[in-house]
Every structure is written in C-alpha cells, then in structure tokens.
Design an enzyme around this catalytic site. Structure first.
Site, PDB file in Angstrom:
ATOM      1  N   GLY A  45       0.837  -1.185   0.000  1.00 17.49           N
ATOM      2  CA  GLY A  45       0.000   0.000   0.000  1.00 17.49           C
ATOM      3  C   GLY A  45       0.874   1.238   0.000  1.00 17.49           C
ATOM      4  O   GLY A  45       2.029   1.194   0.422  1.00 17.49           O
ATOM      5  N   GLN A  50       2.709  10.005   1.461  1.00 13.69           N
ATOM      6  CA  GLN A  50       4.020   9.361   1.530  1.00 13.69           C
ATOM      7  C   GLN A  50       4.904   9.745   0.349  1.00 13.69           C
ATOM      8  O   GLN A  50       6.114   9.547   0.395  1.00 13.69           O
ATOM      9  CB  GLN A  50       3.872   7.844   1.579  1.00 13.69           C
ATOM     10  CG  GLN A  50       3.267   7.337   2.878  1.00 13.69           C
ATOM     11  CD  GLN A  50       3.150   5.844   2.857  1.00 13.69           C
ATOM     12  OE1 GLN A  50       2.174   5.293   2.361  1.00 13.69           O
ATOM     13  NE2 GLN A  50       4.167   5.182   3.390  1.00 13.69           N
ATOM     14  N   CYS A  93       6.057  -0.086   7.278  1.00 16.77           N
ATOM     15  CA  CYS A  93       5.659   1.133   6.581  1.00 16.77           C
ATOM     16  C   CYS A  93       6.812   1.592   5.705  1.00 16.77           C
ATOM     17  O   CYS A  93       7.959   1.659   6.160  1.00 16.77           O
ATOM     18  CB  CYS A  93       5.296   2.219   7.603  1.00 16.77           C
ATOM     19  SG  CYS A  93       4.729   3.753   6.846  1.00 16.77           S
ATOM     20  N   LEU A  94       6.493   1.915   4.462  1.00 15.44           N
ATOM     21  CA  LEU A  94       7.527   2.366   3.529  1.00 15.44           C
ATOM     22  C   LEU A  94       8.153   3.687   3.976  1.00 15.44           C
ATOM     23  O   LEU A  94       9.274   3.995   3.587  1.00 15.44           O
ATOM     24  CB  LEU A  94       6.951   2.499   2.120  1.00 15.44           C
ATOM     25  CG  LEU A  94       6.442   1.198   1.496  1.00 15.44           C
ATOM     26  CD1 LEU A  94       5.800   1.480   0.136  1.00 15.44           C
ATOM     27  CD2 LEU A  94       7.550   0.178   1.375  1.00 15.44           C
ATOM     28  N   HIS A 135      -4.313   0.994   7.485  1.00 14.59           N
ATOM     29  CA  HIS A 135      -2.972   1.583   7.589  1.00 14.59           C
ATOM     30  C   HIS A 135      -2.857   2.777   6.632  1.00 14.59           C
ATOM     31  O   HIS A 135      -2.407   3.863   7.028  1.00 14.59           O
ATOM     32  CB  HIS A 135      -1.928   0.509   7.263  1.00 14.59           C
ATOM     33  CG  HIS A 135      -0.515   0.990   7.290  1.00 14.59           C
ATOM     34  ND1 HIS A 135       0.358   0.665   8.309  1.00 14.59           N
ATOM     35  CD2 HIS A 135       0.194   1.763   6.422  1.00 14.59           C
ATOM     36  CE1 HIS A 135       1.534   1.223   8.062  1.00 14.59           C
ATOM     37  NE2 HIS A 135       1.460   1.899   6.922  1.00 14.59           N
ATOM     38  N   GLU A 136      -3.261   2.576   5.370  1.00 18.36           N
ATOM     39  CA  GLU A 136      -3.159   3.659   4.384  1.00 18.36           C
ATOM     40  C   GLU A 136      -4.139   4.789   4.703  1.00 18.36           C
ATOM     41  O   GLU A 136      -3.802   5.970   4.539  1.00 18.36           O
ATOM     42  CB  GLU A 136      -3.375   3.122   2.970  1.00 18.36           C
ATOM     43  CG  GLU A 136      -2.387   2.041   2.550  1.00 18.36           C
ATOM     44  CD  GLU A 136      -0.922   2.403   2.770  1.00 18.36           C
ATOM     45  OE1 GLU A 136      -0.556   3.596   2.662  1.00 18.36           O
ATOM     46  OE2 GLU A 136      -0.135   1.487   3.061  1.00 18.36           O
ATOM     47  N   HIS A 139      -2.714   7.189   7.118  1.00 15.84           N
ATOM     48  CA  HIS A 139      -1.774   8.158   6.534  1.00 15.84           C
ATOM     49  C   HIS A 139      -2.492   9.423   6.074  1.00 15.84           C
ATOM     50  O   HIS A 139      -1.935  10.525   6.157  1.00 15.84           O
ATOM     51  CB  HIS A 139      -1.034   7.550   5.330  1.00 15.84           C
ATOM     52  CG  HIS A 139       0.159   6.734   5.682  1.00 15.84           C
ATOM     53  ND1 HIS A 139       1.265   7.256   6.313  1.00 15.84           N
ATOM     54  CD2 HIS A 139       0.426   5.417   5.474  1.00 15.84           C
ATOM     55  CE1 HIS A 139       2.168   6.304   6.485  1.00 15.84           C
ATOM     56  NE2 HIS A 139       1.679   5.175   5.988  1.00 15.84           N
TER      57      HIS A 139
END
Length: 167
Positions: A45, A50, A93-94, A135-136, A139
């Site tokens: 994701g 991000q 997480c990226l 999660h996304e 953000h």
C-alpha cells in the site's frame, strides 16, 4: 511512469491531514506512478502523503506478493463501519523502513471511496485487505502505525528506526 521518492519519518508532512480530492480523473498519472513506486519498494500500500502529495488518495494491492494482483485505488475514502472483533497484524511502513510493529485494528471494515472514473464504491474488507486499507487510511489523517502503539511500544519502534538510520 516514474518512481516517486517516498518520504521518510520524521518528515513533517507525514503528520498532516490531507485535503479531499476535487477531480479524481486528474489523478491518473499520479496513481500510475504510485503503483509503480509501491511495487518497486516493495509494499502492499502507498498513500499520497508518503510521496509528498497532500490529497486523500491511496493505492493498495494485498495479493500481489503471492502472485494475485488486485490493485485498488481509493480516493476520498471513509470507513463506514468497523467490526468489534480486533485482529493483530505485523505492520511495516515504507515511510518508516526497517522496523515493524504488531498493531491491533478492527478485523473487518466497510470502506467507501471513489475510483478514478468518479464512481462511488463500497467494499467489505477483512484480513490483510482490512489491515492495509486501515494503515493507508491512517496516513491520510497524518497517523502512522507507531501512533497506534502504547507509549513504550512507540518509543521502542522509533528508537530501533533511528538506530537503523544511523541517527
């Protein structure tokens, strides 16, 4: 298509809420680049903040690492309902690479969103799909997965992240 730079914690933009998208069709190039960036990272994701775009859009693909590509674009999403049942999943997480945390979230959600054509959609998600979407979605509100931990867990994750970054 091009790879986008992924912002890393503690970039202050990661803690800011995003603005609603006015014209979903105008996001086509961004969404293409976000998918390319997510697959290259490799993640499941990626939310627009991000990559420095402060709009309410995320992309996800829960199954691609197992070979079943299921790309999904969620514009101006909202969580309509969440189950009382909770599930614990190990999340990475990226934007906080190299560390993971066990995060407790609702096991099932109903997600409403708009797709690139401007069509309103609604999906019931469970398992990995529910975890990734939540999660996304976080953000888009400036919330990272470590914000869902107790203070000691948050401090431990951030200390491990900073140690891995050479801080």
């Amino acid at each position: 298509m091009s790879l986008l730079p992924i912002l890393k914690w503690p970039d202050p933009r990661l803690a800011l809420p995003c603005a609603p998208v006015e014209d979903p069709a105008a996001l086509e190039a961004l969404v293409t680049d976000m998918f390319e960036t997510m697959y290259d990272a490799p993640g499941r994701g990626l939310a627009a903040p991000q990559v420095g775009v402060m709009q309410r859009v995320f992309v996800m693909d829960a199954g691609w690492k197992e070979g079943d590509m299921t790309p999904l674009v969620c514009i101006n999403p909202s969580i309509l309902s969440a189950s009382d049942e909770q599930a614990v999943a190990t999340e990475g997480c990226l934007s906080v690479p190299g560390v993971t945390a066990d995060v407790t979230r609702p096991a099932e959600i109903t997600l409403a969103f708009t797709d690139l054509t401007g069509t309103a959609r609604q999906l019931s998600l469970s398992g990995a799909e529910a975890t990734i979407a939540q999660h996304e979605y976080d953000h888009l509100d400036g919330v990272l997965h470590f914000d869902r931990l107790d203070p000691a867990g948050r401090d431990a994750l951030l200390a491990a992240y900073e140690a891995g970054q050479g801080a």
